[in-house]
Design a protein around this motif. Sequence first.
Motif, PDB file in Angstrom:
ATOM      1  N   ILE A  90      16.883  -4.162   8.960  1.00  0.00           N
ATOM      2  CA  ILE A  90      15.430  -4.208   9.005  1.00  0.00           C
ATOM      3  C   ILE A  90      14.905  -2.846   8.572  1.00  0.00           C
ATOM      4  N   VAL A  91      13.808  -2.835   7.841  1.00  0.00           N
ATOM      5  CA  VAL A  91      13.172  -1.609   7.358  1.00  0.00           C
ATOM      6  C   VAL A  91      11.857  -1.453   8.090  1.00  0.00           C
ATOM      7  N   ALA A  92      11.631  -0.277   8.656  1.00  0.00           N
ATOM      8  CA  ALA A  92      10.416  -0.002   9.422  1.00  0.00           C
ATOM      9  C   ALA A  92       9.624   1.102   8.748  1.00  0.00           C
ATOM     10  N   GLY A  93       8.327   1.082   8.935  1.00  0.00           N
ATOM     11  CA  GLY A  93       7.495   2.122   8.358  1.00  0.00           C
ATOM     12  C   GLY A  93       6.040   1.920   8.706  1.00  0.00           C
ATOM     13  N   VAL A  94       5.215   2.817   8.189  1.00  0.00           N
ATOM     14  CA  VAL A  94       3.770   2.761   8.363  1.00  0.00           C
ATOM     15  C   VAL A  94       3.152   2.647   6.982  1.00  0.00           C
ATOM     16  N   VAL A  95       2.233   1.693   6.805  1.00  0.00           N
ATOM     17  CA  VAL A  95       1.622   1.459   5.516  1.00  0.00           C
ATOM     18  C   VAL A  95       0.112   1.541   5.661  1.00  0.00           C
ATOM     19  N   SER A  96      -0.534   2.060   4.624  1.00  0.00           N
ATOM     20  CA  SER A  96      -1.988   2.169   4.593  1.00  0.00           C
ATOM     21  C   SER A  96      -2.482   1.558   3.293  1.00  0.00           C
ATOM     22  N   THR A  97      -3.434   0.625   3.403  1.00  0.00           N
ATOM     23  CA  THR A  97      -3.942  -0.082   2.241  1.00  0.00           C
ATOM     24  C   THR A  97      -5.440   0.158   2.110  1.00  0.00           C
ATOM     25  N   PRO A  98      -5.898   0.903   1.091  1.00  0.00           N
ATOM     26  CA  PRO A  98      -7.344   1.103   0.902  1.00  0.00           C
ATOM     27  C   PRO A  98      -8.027  -0.196   0.488  1.00  0.00           C
ATOM     28  N   THR A  99      -9.192  -0.458   1.023  1.00  0.00           N
ATOM     29  CA  THR A  99     -10.010  -1.607   0.652  1.00  0.00           C
ATOM     30  C   THR A  99     -11.426  -1.133   0.388  1.00  0.00           C
TER      31      THR A  99
ATOM     32  N   PRO B 244     -12.212   2.419   2.574  1.00  0.00           N
ATOM     33  CA  PRO B 244     -11.568   3.211   1.504  1.00  0.00           C
ATOM     34  C   PRO B 244     -10.534   4.195   2.033  1.00  0.00           C
ATOM     35  N   GLN B 245     -10.646   4.562   3.316  1.00  0.00           N
ATOM     36  CA  GLN B 245      -9.644   5.470   3.876  1.00  0.00           C
ATOM     37  C   GLN B 245      -8.316   4.775   4.124  1.00  0.00           C
ATOM     38  N   GLY B 246      -8.318   3.432   4.085  1.00  0.00           N
ATOM     39  CA  GLY B 246      -7.080   2.682   4.229  1.00  0.00           C
ATOM     40  C   GLY B 246      -6.972   1.974   5.563  1.00  0.00           C
ATOM     41  N   VAL B 247      -6.464   0.741   5.528  1.00  0.00           N
ATOM     42  CA  VAL B 247      -6.160  -0.027   6.739  1.00  0.00           C
ATOM     43  C   VAL B 247      -4.703   0.242   7.091  1.00  0.00           C
ATOM     44  N   THR B 248      -4.478   0.863   8.240  1.00  0.00           N
ATOM     45  CA  THR B 248      -3.137   1.313   8.623  1.00  0.00           C
ATOM     46  C   THR B 248      -2.521   0.325   9.606  1.00  0.00           C
ATOM     47  N   ARG B 249      -1.234   0.079   9.436  1.00  0.00           N
ATOM     48  CA  ARG B 249      -0.484  -0.746  10.382  1.00  0.00           C
ATOM     49  C   ARG B 249       0.998  -0.406  10.263  1.00  0.00           C
ATOM     50  N   VAL B 250       1.725  -0.779  11.306  1.00  0.00           N
ATOM     51  CA  VAL B 250       3.179  -0.632  11.320  1.00  0.00           C
ATOM     52  C   VAL B 250       3.776  -1.894  10.685  1.00  0.00           C
ATOM     53  N   VAL B 251       4.797  -1.690   9.864  1.00  0.00           N
ATOM     54  CA  VAL B 251       5.381  -2.798   9.111  1.00  0.00           C
ATOM     55  C   VAL B 251       6.878  -2.868   9.381  1.00  0.00           C
ATOM     56  N   LEU B 252       7.370  -4.079   9.591  1.00  0.00           N
ATOM     57  CA  LEU B 252       8.797  -4.369   9.670  1.00  0.00           C
ATOM     58  C   LEU B 252       9.142  -5.345   8.557  1.00  0.00           C
ATOM     59  N   LEU B 253      10.209  -5.054   7.821  1.00  0.00           N
ATOM     60  CA  LEU B 253      10.647  -5.929   6.732  1.00  0.00           C
ATOM     61  C   LEU B 253      12.131  -6.216   6.894  1.00  0.00           C
TER      62      LEU B 253
ATOM     63  N   ASP C 203       6.314   0.101  20.144  1.00  0.00           N
ATOM     64  CA  ASP C 203       5.870   1.326  20.794  1.00  0.00           C
ATOM     65  C   ASP C 203       5.021   2.172  19.844  1.00  0.00           C
ATOM     66  N   LEU C 204       5.464   2.285  18.586  1.00  0.00           N
ATOM     67  CA  LEU C 204       4.715   3.086  17.613  1.00  0.00           C
ATOM     68  C   LEU C 204       3.352   2.470  17.336  1.00  0.00           C
ATOM     69  N   ALA C 205       3.297   1.144  17.195  1.00  0.00           N
ATOM     70  CA  ALA C 205       2.013   0.487  16.956  1.00  0.00           C
ATOM     71  C   ALA C 205       1.060   0.703  18.130  1.00  0.00           C
ATOM     72  N   GLU C 206       1.612   0.708  19.347  1.00  0.00           N
ATOM     73  CA  GLU C 206       0.753   0.930  20.523  1.00  0.00           C
ATOM     74  C   GLU C 206       0.241   2.358  20.564  1.00  0.00           C
ATOM     75  N   ARG C 207       1.096   3.315  20.261  1.00  0.00           N
ATOM     76  CA  ARG C 207       0.650   4.706  20.273  1.00  0.00           C
ATOM     77  C   ARG C 207      -0.426   4.959  19.221  1.00  0.00           C
ATOM     78  N   MET C 208      -0.274   4.339  18.054  1.00  0.00           N
ATOM     79  CA  MET C 208      -1.235   4.547  16.974  1.00  0.00           C
ATOM     80  C   MET C 208      -2.461   3.655  17.116  1.00  0.00           C
TER      81      MET C 208
ATOM     82  N   GLY D  19       0.824  -1.204   0.000  1.00  0.00           N
ATOM     83  CA  GLY D  19       0.000   0.000   0.000  1.00  0.00           C
ATOM     84  C   GLY D  19       0.856   1.250   0.000  1.00  0.00           C
ATOM     85  N   ASP D  20       0.310   2.331   0.550  1.00  0.00           N
ATOM     86  CA  ASP D  20       1.054   3.591   0.653  1.00  0.00           C
ATOM     87  C   ASP D  20       2.000   3.493   1.846  1.00  0.00           C
ATOM     88  N   PHE D  21       3.297   3.453   1.553  1.00  0.00           N
ATOM     89  CA  PHE D  21       4.298   3.186   2.584  1.00  0.00           C
ATOM     90  C   PHE D  21       5.074   4.450   2.896  1.00  0.00           C
ATOM     91  N   VAL D  22       5.225   4.750   4.190  1.00  0.00           N
ATOM     92  CA  VAL D  22       6.048   5.859   4.666  1.00  0.00           C
ATOM     93  C   VAL D  22       7.128   5.260   5.556  1.00  0.00           C
TER      94      VAL D  22
END
Length: 813
Positions: free
Chosen positions: A690-699, A703-712, A735-740, A663-666
């Motif tokens: 490891i690559v960390a970020g926040v991704v949002s996938t519209p469904t 439609p506003q996007g399903v947001t989650r923290v991602v580690l790759l 910590d970021l996933a808990e805050r969000m 999805g949309d990855f930051v």
Amino acid sequence: METVLRAPFRARLKECAVSVGSQVETGAALLRLEPVADDDAEDTSESASVELDLPEAPASVPVRERTARGQQDLRGLLLGFDVDPHDERRVLDDYLAARRASIGEGRRPLPEELALVDVFADLAELSRNRPAGEGDGEDTRVHSAREYFHAYLQSLDVERAGLPEAFQAKLATALGHYGVTDLERTPELEAAVFRVFLAQQRVSADVAVVTALLRAWLNESPPDESLRERVGLTLERLVAATQVRFPAVADLARGVVFAWFAQPLLRRNRARVYANVRRHLRHLDAHPDASDRAERVAEMVRSTEPLVRLLGQRLVRADLDNTVMLEVLTRRYYGNKGLTGVRTREIAGCAFVVAERAESSVVSAGVAFEELGGALSGLAELANGGEAVDADIYLSWEKQPEDFDAMAAALHEVFSVHPLPDQVRRLTATVAGRDGAVMHHHFTFRPSPTGLAEDRLIRGLHPYIAQRMQMERLRRFDLTRLPSSDEEVYLFQCVAKENPSDDRLVAFAQVRDLAELREHDGRLVSLPTAEDTVAACLDSIRRARSLRPARKRFNTNRIVVYVWPPFGITREELEMIAGRVRPTTAGAGLEEILFIARQRDPETGELAKVAVRIAFDATGGSELTIGEPSDEAVEPVDDYRQKVLRASSRNTVYPYELTGLLGDFVEHDLDGDHALVPVDRPRGRNTAGIVAGVVSTPTERHPQGVTRVVLLGDPTKSLGALSEPECRRVVAALDLAERMGVPLEWYALSAAPGSPWSRAPRTWTGWPRRSNGSSSSPRTAARSTSWSRASTSARSRTGTPRRRCSCTPRASW
């Protein structure tokens, strides 16, 4: 890295519970030791060595017996029977020596060797990773034959293991080599399965045996008619069984297929064409003023095979007139319809063929290297005072240097002694052969302020062939011609000037015959000549690629084919041809196959150039596109693309290539307080594994996007292992996933030997906190990572306990 394990007591090694490169769970047993009493140990240490009075080996053993004994030893090695680990290479070396002696006596042990390859292929079928798209699809939980076999090992019951019929047949075939006729559990079956397991543990020795046999076959003639079908089926099975797990074996097998089946067909067709050309030449030698001279020349121009070799064979004979061959080659290179006023002139004892074109004159001559100076003097006299001249000089050079640079330097030295007038704007010297060699070389020189200078970019190709094949697009690379499996294939090593690590292979070829093979209802079946040309290019690339270390086998190789006849094939038919070609490209590391052709406009009837491109991506997929040829330069691989290719060479995916699929990855990275914050930087600049970020996938539902923290995980850094920098980012991601208030997804990519999951991350302790009294904690998708409650060592700014990471620094791994 090796670690010494010291036994806590005197003991003998009873069992080794793990194998090299395998994954070991925490607390799992590595070795089983049998205690040894102190007195026993002393007796063992003080006992004297025993000399065995073994009979001496016979002074001379018949070659047939040595060969048969060697085949038995190799069969036992392939089947997993006991062998001295220090003796594995001796068994193979002894057999290869006996094999050479047997061939010297006129007996070729090919049937027996096919049986050995069958054994290897049958056992490899039980351990191969299934290529994409293969399988019956009955059970989506098991994805490879290797997993089926491991499931079977747990019970030795095909029903309890849930084995499909296709795998049961493969298992029965493999066990048949041990004399087991059915899959009912018996002591014989248990012993056979144990040997299969042992054979898979020492597969490197088996690969060495099969590789040695295939390399020997490559240098031998094809089998006779009685063995052709059996050989073809055996090699086909070997390719299918090894193309993923043992690509080097598959490449060699494909090379044998080409050398024994495809190449003889090409040579027979070429011999037929050459016989026809020689017939015309003999007739014109005897009747130079024949009334049908023009028709004979035109037929030779239309020949589907290269003709430079024929001219080279004639140049060594001083009694032959080579002007006919010079005219034929001139018309082939420069286009038959664009030439006018073709005539012959003799100057300074050298015969020249002169032809007029719209913008210049074309002058060609054929001489021995010792007579090159005289030919240059005649060329200077012919060109002085006239219009622009493009010159081709064909050379027979029996003692030519082995090195291309030395050959070019010798030519330049002669050109410097015999200066040419300014009207000569290009001079191409074509070395037609040496001692019967079929490979010919083109060296093109152009005027410069210091005299004639070589056009290094197109070395190896005639300038007009290079122009048709768009060789100018490789101007950002240094090119070196390599030997190829066919004289019509021009194979080049291309090294980027800005990035020497970008080292790729490019094969150029021409198709002069586009004969179509169709069914009676008009349905296109194949384009035999075009497909054979691609096969020759693939074989040349694979042979050159097999000589490179694994770290330099990137998937950036190319094939460029210029098609002379206009074609009217529809897109659906091109898709069908592409479907026939795609499976043959496995193991060649291709980035694209480009066909440059001419297509007739259905309305105007005019011919226009068209580019048919088959592009391959890092995941093994391909795409067919049809459009106008591009003149843009081929860009060297940048740092990011190299990382993608490096991950692909390890059968893994570079993490940034997954972000677009999610999805949309930051991207996020640690700040000074070890918290994840957004970062704006080019992809591939991560410093940790490891690559960390926040991704949002519209469904549709969101439609506003399903947001989650991602580690790759990044398999290009420390094989995707975890150390202190990676653990800091994992903690910060939680910590970021808990805050969000969102989930956490972890894609743990690894590049360790074996399967992508064979190296587990280091176990670290922590505990995911519950958020806002929810009953669910941030979920992870990490594989082989264990979580447990641990004591807290610090407090965050909000007063909640922070997790403590217990890991090993990277330097000590």
